[in-house]
Design an enzyme around this catalytic site. Structure first.
Site, PDB file in Angstrom:
ATOM      1  N   LYS A 122     -36.257 -72.528 -18.232  1.00  0.00           N
ATOM      2  CA  LYS A 122     -37.455 -72.732 -19.070  1.00  0.00           C
ATOM      3  C   LYS A 122     -37.462 -74.097 -19.611  1.00  0.00           C
ATOM      4  CE  LYS A 122     -38.623 -67.858 -20.060  1.00  0.00           C
ATOM      5  NZ  LYS A 122     -37.688 -67.364 -19.066  1.00  0.00           N
ATOM      6  N   LYS A 125     -38.638 -68.221 -11.456  1.00  0.00           N
ATOM      7  CA  LYS A 125     -40.254 -68.558 -11.576  1.00  0.00           C
ATOM      8  C   LYS A 125     -40.754 -69.667 -12.326  1.00  0.00           C
ATOM      9  CE  LYS A 125     -40.990 -66.269 -15.965  1.00  0.00           C
ATOM     10  NZ  LYS A 125     -39.795 -66.577 -16.139  1.00  0.00           N
ATOM     11  N   LYS A 177     -29.060 -66.321  -9.969  1.00  0.00           N
ATOM     12  CA  LYS A 177     -30.418 -65.648 -10.378  1.00  0.00           C
ATOM     13  C   LYS A 177     -30.261 -64.203 -10.758  1.00  0.00           C
ATOM     14  CE  LYS A 177     -34.791 -65.174 -11.233  1.00  0.00           C
ATOM     15  NZ  LYS A 177     -35.294 -65.367 -12.582  1.00  0.00           N
ATOM     16  N   GLY A 236     -40.532 -61.356 -15.571  1.00  0.00           N
ATOM     17  CA  GLY A 236     -40.584 -60.166 -14.986  1.00  0.00           C
ATOM     18  C   GLY A 236     -40.063 -59.137 -15.941  1.00  0.00           C
ATOM     19  N   ASN A 237     -39.425 -59.545 -16.802  1.00  0.00           N
ATOM     20  CA  ASN A 237     -38.780 -58.547 -17.868  1.00  0.00           C
ATOM     21  C   ASN A 237     -39.858 -58.250 -18.827  1.00  0.00           C
ATOM     22  OD1 ASN A 237     -36.293 -58.331 -17.276  1.00  0.00           O
ATOM     23  ND2 ASN A 237     -35.624 -60.247 -18.097  1.00  0.00           N
TER      24      ASN A 237
END
Length: 310
Positions: free
Chosen positions: A274, A212, A129, A11-12
Site C-alpha cells: 500500500k 491488489k 503473497k 480481501g480481509n
C-alpha cells in the site's frame, strides 16, 4: 467537481481474520463495505472498484486440494478467476441494492479482468503473497511438510504464500474508460487474473496472485484517476505499529514514506504494498489515501486517513 477514484478493498474486509468462511459472512461484510463505497458516489465522485482475494482464493485452493482424488485441482490463475467472479457478483449485487434503496442514478458493471505480468518476474523465485486463512505455528509447520510455503503475517498468524509478480498492463482498460462516467466499474479483482504473452503474442495463465494494491495502482494510472484510495481495517498508517512508541501518520511526504520503507516499518504482505503504491501515485502528482472503510468520504475531504503527498 467530482473526482475519479480507484478504490481498492482488501480481501480481509470481505472475510475477516478468524471469521468462519461462509458465503453469508462474506456477503454481509460486502453489503456493509459497499454501503460506505456508495457514499463516495453520492458525494459526486466517479468510482472504479478493485478488491483483494487473499482469503478467498486460498480457500478455493484448499477446496481443490481436498477434492483432488475426485477432481483434478485447478491452477491458481483459474482459482483467481473463480474468486474474481463470486466476489464481483457479491459487490455488484450489493451496490445495485444500495443504488435502488437510495435512488441514485448509476449502474454497476463487473469486468472479468486479466492482468499481464512478466513470466520471468523474480517474484516466481520468492513467494511472498499471503493467501487463505490464518494458521497457528504448529499448523503452518504441518503444511510446510506437505510442500506449501508458509510465512508469518503481521503478528496475526501464519498463512500460505505464493508468487506475486508486478502487473504490467490491465486488459480491457478502454472499456473501463468508456464506462466510468456513468457506471460504477468493478475490475481487476484479486489483483487480476495473472497472464503472460509468449513470443508469438499468445496469452497464457500463470500460477500467482498479483497484489491488489499494486494492480490497483496500475489501474489508477491507466484510467488517469485523480485518487487511488486503499481501504483497510485500520483508520491510518502507523509506524512502530503495536509498540509503546506507535505513531499515527496523517500526512507523509514521498521522502518520509520512502524512509519508513527503508527502516522496515511495514510488513511485506500487508501494509508495504500500500505504501509503495501510494508513493508511486504521489510521484505522478495524484492523491494516494490509505484509510478505513467507514472514513472513506472524510478521507477524500482530507479529514481522515493517511495521505501520501509530494
Amino acid at each position: 467537481m467530482g473526482k475519479s477514484v480507484v478504490i481498492a478493498l482488501g480481501g480481509n474486509a470481505i472475510l475477516q481474520p478468524k471469521q468462519e468462511a461462509t458465503y453469508t459472512n462474506q456477503l454481509n461484510n460486502v453489503i456493509s463495505a459497499t454501503g460506505h463505497m456508495i457514499e463516495i458516489r453520492e458525494a459526486g465522485h466517479n468510482i472504479v472498484i478493485t478488491h483483494g482475494n487473499g482469503p478467498q482464493v486460498g480457500n478455493i485452493i484448499v477446496q481443490n486440494e481436498a477434492a483432488k482424488d475426485v477432481i483434478d485441482p485447478f491452477p491458481i490463475d483459474v482459482c483467481n478467476a473463480e474468486s474474481q467472479g463470486f466476489i464481483g457478483y457479491m459487490l455488484e449485487k450489493s451496490l445495485k441494492n444500495h443504488i435502488k434503496e437510495r435512488g441514485i442514478a448509476a449502474n454497476v458493471a463487473t469486468l472479468l479482468t486479466m492482468v499481464e505480468v512478466d513470466k520471468n518476474d523474480k517474484a516466481f523465485e520468492n513467494p511472498t503473497k499471503p493467501i487463505g486463512v490464518f494458521f497457528s505455528e504448529e499448523e503452518a509447520k504441518s503444511m510446510e511438510a506437505q510442500g506449501f510455503t508458509m510465512a508469518e503475517d503481521a503478528g496475526r498468524g501464519y498463512r500460505r504464500v505464493v508468487p506475486s509478480p508486478e502487473p504490467k498492463e490491465i486488459h480491457g482498460i478502454d472499456e473501463i474508460r468508456r464506462l466510468i462516467d456513468e457506471t460504477i466499474v468493478i475490475s481487476s479483482g484479486g489483483g487480476g487474473i495473472p497472464v503472460y504473452r509468449d513470443d508469438n503474442g499468445q496469452i497464457h495463465g500463470v500460477e500467482a496472485v498479483i497484489d491488489k494494491d499494486r494492480s490497483g495502482l496500475k489501474l489508477a494510472q491507466q484510467v488517469n484517476a485523480d485518487v487511488f484510495m486503499m481501504l483497510t481495517d485500520v483508520p491510518n498508517v502507523y509506524i512502530n505499529f503495536g509498540k509503546e512508541n506507535e505513531q499515527k501518520l496523517s500526512q507523509v511526504t514521498i521522502e518520509e514514506a520512502e524512509q519508513y520503507v527503508a527502516e522496515g516499518q511495514f510488513p511485506a504482505g500487508s501494509m508495504l504494498p500500500k505504501i509503495q503504491a501510494g508513493i508511486e501515485m504521489a510521484k505522478a502528482g495524484k492523491e494516494a489515501i490509505i484509510c478505513s472503510l467507514d472514513q472513506a468520504v472524510d478521507a477524500l475531504e482530507g479529514k481522515a486517513g493517511t495521505r501520501i503527498t509530494k
